[in-house]
Design an enzyme around this catalytic site. Structure first.
Site, PDB file in Angstrom:
ATOM      1  CG  HIS A 380      -2.172   0.790   1.046  1.00 53.69           C
ATOM      2  ND1 HIS A 380      -2.543   1.364  -0.147  1.00 53.69           N
ATOM      3  CD2 HIS A 380      -3.156   1.121   1.930  1.00 53.69           C
ATOM      4  CE1 HIS A 380      -3.687   2.000  -0.006  1.00 53.69           C
ATOM      5  NE2 HIS A 380      -4.082   1.873   1.254  1.00 53.69           N
ATOM      6  CG  ASP A 384      -3.032   5.062  -4.051  1.00 57.83           C
ATOM      7  OD1 ASP A 384      -2.376   4.937  -2.989  1.00 57.83           O
ATOM      8  OD2 ASP A 384      -2.907   6.019  -4.834  1.00 57.83           O
TER       9      ASP A 384
END
Length: 409
Positions: A380, A384
């Site tokens: 992450h 995204d």
């Protein structure tokens, strides 16, 4: 030189003698490793005094990535093992000494003579009348009276015996024993890398489900023609590899990686997909290179070749180096749902699971369809949620309807 006596003349030749080649003793050394591997652990297949043939495996060296087989360079007898079992070695370390014999060890011939003589002995055996069969008892044996001494020992008189170091499966039920085995280098490296992934990456997992009806129907319809033309079985893994390459081109950030040293994002213009394969010695991850240029037959052929090499423990380090994305198929073991862990230094991994018939709603009606859960674990820090979900939906669309790949939709 000539020797002359009264009656004869003898011609004598002198020869210079050296050691016979077959009696030479040679020292076999550890082969050179790849640049990323510095040492390994020795596991011996032969012992001192064993006779070996040329190219017969004498030992295996387990490294962080694979096992390197060390064959005998010639026919001979092993005179000494210079490294203990489990010892660490580097490239060029002496492993064992071999006395050359010049001839391959003789193989034991099957005992054909006794087998051939067995039928001749049948008439003699059959001529002897068989012993009378024991009469079948018609009554239960008498129960010993309390006055009769028991032949078995009381529990207090029975001395405990030492438990075996390793009990076979199903034997010794109730024994509270344990044993230890050294963790091989490959498993140590896997554990280290997976823990590094947890400590370094901000891992997050997104899920989806895929209706496998169309891909199963396509496989059932074309598998015979595919086998006839390419001499390969058409499986499901090739569909996911092709779909992943298609989705990675649409979402290149999933194929990228963070360079922590320079704080830069490295985007790759090529797609090398690692395919996790389970072997008796642990998990190996061979790489299919330049997948974006391959068709179904190329992918299926490469998967078949790498799988065969993995089962025979013949994967080279070059077969596992690199990789920009990984696919792990826990479904072959019956896994219904799971979260895969990123294979560093990659940024994402796709987890496939078992195909199970489940009720789903299709066009407002409940139908039973072959469904598969898929999971995408991603870093992450770089990817995204929007890119991850879009990537996974692209794989879902390409597998559920292969025409999406053909039409580039």
């Amino acid at each position: 030189m000539q020797i002359i006596n009264s009656s004869n003349i003898f011609s004598v030749r002198f020869f210079r003698t050296t050691a016979v080649c077959k009696d030479d003793v040679i020292t076999v050394k550890t082969p050179a490793f790849a640049e990323s591997v510095t040492e390994g652990d020795v596991r011996w297949e032969k012992a001192v005094g064993d006779t070996v043939a040329e190219d017969e495996v004498v030992c295996e060296i387990e490294t962080d990535k694979t096992s390197v087989q060390v064959p005998s360079p010639a026919n001979g007898v092993i005179e000494a093992l210079l490294v203990p079992d489990g010892g660490k070695v580097e490239g060029g370390t002496p492993l064992f000494t071999l006395r050359k014999t010049g001839a391959a060890p003789a193989k034991a011939k099957p005992a054909a003579a006794p087998a051939a003589a067995a039928p001749k002995a049948e008439p003699t055996v059959s001529a002897v009348p068989p012993p009378p069969a024991a009469p079948i008892p018609t009554q239960m044996p008498p129960v010993p009276s309390p006055s009769q001494p028991l032949t078995s020992k009381p529990v207090s008189a029975v001395k405990p015996t030492a438990a075996p170091p390793r009990a076979e499966a199903g034997a010794g039920v109730g024994l509270r024993s344990e044993h230890r085995e050294k963790m091989n280098r490959m498993r140590q490296r896997i554990a280290q890398r997976l823990k590094e992934a947890q400590n370094t990456c901000a891992m997050l997992t997104t899920f989806n489900e895929i209706d496998m009806s169309n891909i199963q129907e396509m496989r059932a319809r074309h598998k015979d023609a595919f086998l006839k033309k390419h001499n390969l079985k058409l499986g499901f893994m090739s569909a996911f590899v092709k779909a992943s390459a298609f989705a990675l081109q649409e979402q290149p950030v999933v194929n990228a990686v963070i360079d922590d040293a320079t704080k830069e994002v490295v985007y790759r213009d090529y797609i090398d997909i690692s395919v996790a394969v389970a072997t008796p010695r642990g998990l190996v991850v061979p790489v299919i290179r330049n997948v974006e240029t391959m068709n179904y037959a190329d992918i299926e052929r490469t998967i078949s070749e790498l799988g065969e090499k993995a089962r025979k423990n013949e994967l080279a380090i070059e077969d596992m180096d690199g990789g920009t994305f990984t696919i792990s198929n826990g479904g072959v073991f019956g896994s219904l749902f799971g979260t895969p862990i990123i294979n560093p230094p990659q940024s994402a991994i796709l987890g496939m699971h078992a195909i199970v018939d489940r009720p789903v709603v299709i066009g407002g009606k409940v139908e039973v369809r072959p469904m598969m859960y898929v999971a995408l674990t991603y870093d992450h820090r770089l990817i995204d949620g929007r890119e991850a979900v879009t990537f996974l939906r692209k794989i879902k669309a390409a597998v559920e309807d292969p025409r999406v790949l053909l039409l580039d939709l």
